[in-house]
Design an enzyme around this catalytic site. Structure first.
Site, PDB file in Angstrom:
ATOM      1  N   HIS A   1      -2.593  -0.757  -3.358  1.00  0.00           N
ATOM      2  CA  HIS A   1      -3.753  -0.197  -2.955  1.00  0.00           C
ATOM      3  C   HIS A   1      -3.654   1.225  -3.878  1.00  0.00           C
ATOM      4  CE1 HIS A   1      -4.081  -1.949   0.967  1.00  0.00           C
ATOM      5  NE2 HIS A   1      -4.868  -2.831   0.107  1.00  0.00           N
TER       6      HIS A   1
ATOM      7  N   SER B   1       0.906  -1.159   0.029  1.00  0.00           N
ATOM      8  CA  SER B   1      -0.044   0.001  -0.064  1.00  0.00           C
ATOM      9  C   SER B   1       0.745   1.165   0.240  1.00  0.00           C
ATOM     10  CB  SER B   1      -0.693  -0.029   1.186  1.00  0.00           C
ATOM     11  OG  SER B   1      -1.800   1.009   1.059  1.00  0.00           O
TER      12      SER B   1
ATOM     13  N   ASP C   1      -4.132  -4.943   5.672  1.00  0.00           N
ATOM     14  CA  ASP C   1      -4.835  -5.642   4.431  1.00  0.00           C
ATOM     15  C   ASP C   1      -3.745  -6.818   4.131  1.00  0.00           C
ATOM     16  OD1 ASP C   1      -6.409  -6.513   2.584  1.00  0.00           O
ATOM     17  OD2 ASP C   1      -5.475  -5.138   0.894  1.00  0.00           O
TER      18      ASP C   1
END
Length: 394
Positions: free
Chosen positions: A238, A211, A334
């Site tokens: 992301h 991310s 995540d």
């Protein structure tokens, strides 16, 4: 004391809108405004340790955002820069360039005035500032400014002859800067001959998640992998829609492997890296004798689409002999639940997590490390080697 922010944008409207958003919080204060990169650079040089973060536009006269980032990099000036960009095709490419030249992350700029007043845009700005200004790099830089600042100098904007911090000659280099500029931290291309015959004949897959800090960090991983790597890779970074194609194109230019934005129906084969498109979840599905990419626009999970947990969850129904799970820098957690699910379903997994020192944001790897499922914790410059050592070459 409120954290000081510098806004660099040629639009008077955007300077006012972003200032109003930032000043809504008691945690932040807009310390300075600049109309272009040249004016912004002058303010940064005058106050190198003042700003906890810099909000930067890309398209500006005199000196644009990319040129400013290059100049900061060339002069070894450490700043935590958040790019505010449009989602236009050209803007997406420039945003990827900005991340390559050291920007911390980006927020997509609304395309009309009404959207600039939305709660969604406000939330994105504040969430990004919360993460960026609490990184080790930002905190250390501002702490240096506080320790070197004369007690009598309380208003740097009104006293232009008094500089906050030391001269560029004496100013220490931050740990964040050293980690990206010192040769000991640079990744090198993996020598494939060292890893031939590893788990030969096995069916393998690499599933990577990252991310914040990911686009730049991926340049120290994907281009370092050999073209005959004995496993394909699926990857979740992301990003909103409109940016992952440019990310894939840039990584493809740098790599021996073929890197592409995944398309629905892609058959997964060795020699390829499939990046989940921004705004879509990615799954790996067995269809006949092949594994195929399937994309969907199901609701975001914890605000994320693509979501790495969705990718890992889909692998519970696979029959790969081994899945190498890799988690790099990023805020949040995540990927952790998805990898835990793979372990619970008795899949043969090998888990690699990036170490804290080399992470831009030590969130996702930290969450994963707390599960006890991690086999290797390695610095960013050793991730490609760790992957190759585990899956081998064909």
């Amino acid at each position: 004391m409120a954290k000081k922010i510098l806004i660099i944008d040629d639009s008077a409207l955007m300077r006012r809108v972003i200032s109003d958003i930032i000043n809504e919080s008691n945690e932040y204060e807009v310390a300075d405004l600049a109309r272009d990169g040249l004016e912004g650079f002058d303010k940064i040089v005058s106050n190198p340790n003042l700003y906890s973060a810099v909000i930067l536009d890309i398209n500006m006269p005199k000196m644009n955002g990319i040129e400013l980032l290059k100049k900061l990099q060339q002069n070894r000036i450490d700043q935590t820069v958040i790019v505010v960009s449009t989602v236009a095709k050209e803007g997406a490419k420039e945003t990827i360039q900005a991340l390559e030249y050291g920007a911390f992350d980006f927020v997509t700029k609304p395309e009309n005035y009404l959207e600039t007043k939305s709660e969604i845009f406000k939330k994105k700005i504040h969430e990004m500032l919360d993460v960026a200004t609490n990184t080790r790099a930002s905190l250390q830089r501002v702490a240096r400014g506080a320790s070197f600042s004369p007690s009598s100098n309380t208003n740097t904007r009104d006293n232009k002859d008094t500089k906050v911090g030391l001269s560029s000659k004496d100013r220490p280099t931050s740990s964040f800067q050293r980690s990206r500029e010192d040769n000991t931290f640079k990744a090198s291309r993996v020598t494939p001959s060292q890893y031939s015959g590893i788990k030969k004949g096995k069916s393998k897959l690499i599933a990577l998640a990252c991310s914040t800090g990911g686009p730049k960090s991926l340049q120290s991983v994907i281009p370092m992998l050999p073209k005959n790597l004995d496993a394909p890779m699926v990857l979740v970074q992301h990003m909103p829609a409109g940016f992952t194609a440019s990310l894939a194109a840039r990584l493809n230019e740098m790599s021996e492997l073929n890197v592409k934005e995944a398309a629905d129906g892609d058959v997964i084969t060795k020699g390829n890296v499939y990046i989940a498109p921004g705004g879509k979840h990615i799954k790996v599905m067995k269809e006949g004798a092949s594994y195929v990419i399937r994309l969907n626009e199901a609701p975001a999970i914890d605000g994320l689409r693509p979501c790495a947990n969705v990718m890992y969850d889909s692998l519970q129904n696979s029959n790969f002999d081994e899945i190498t799970c890799v988690v790099l820098t990023g805020m949040g957690a995540d990927g952790t639940n998805g990898i835990k699910g793979l372990a619970a379903s008795h899949k043969n997994i090998h888990v690699i997590a990036q170490d804290e020192q080399s992470c831009v944001v030590y969130g996702m790897p930290k969450a994963l490390a707390s599960t006890g499922l991690v086999n290797e914790v390695v610095p960013l410059n050793k991730v490609a080697e760790a992957i190759t050592k585990n899956v081998g070459v064909s």
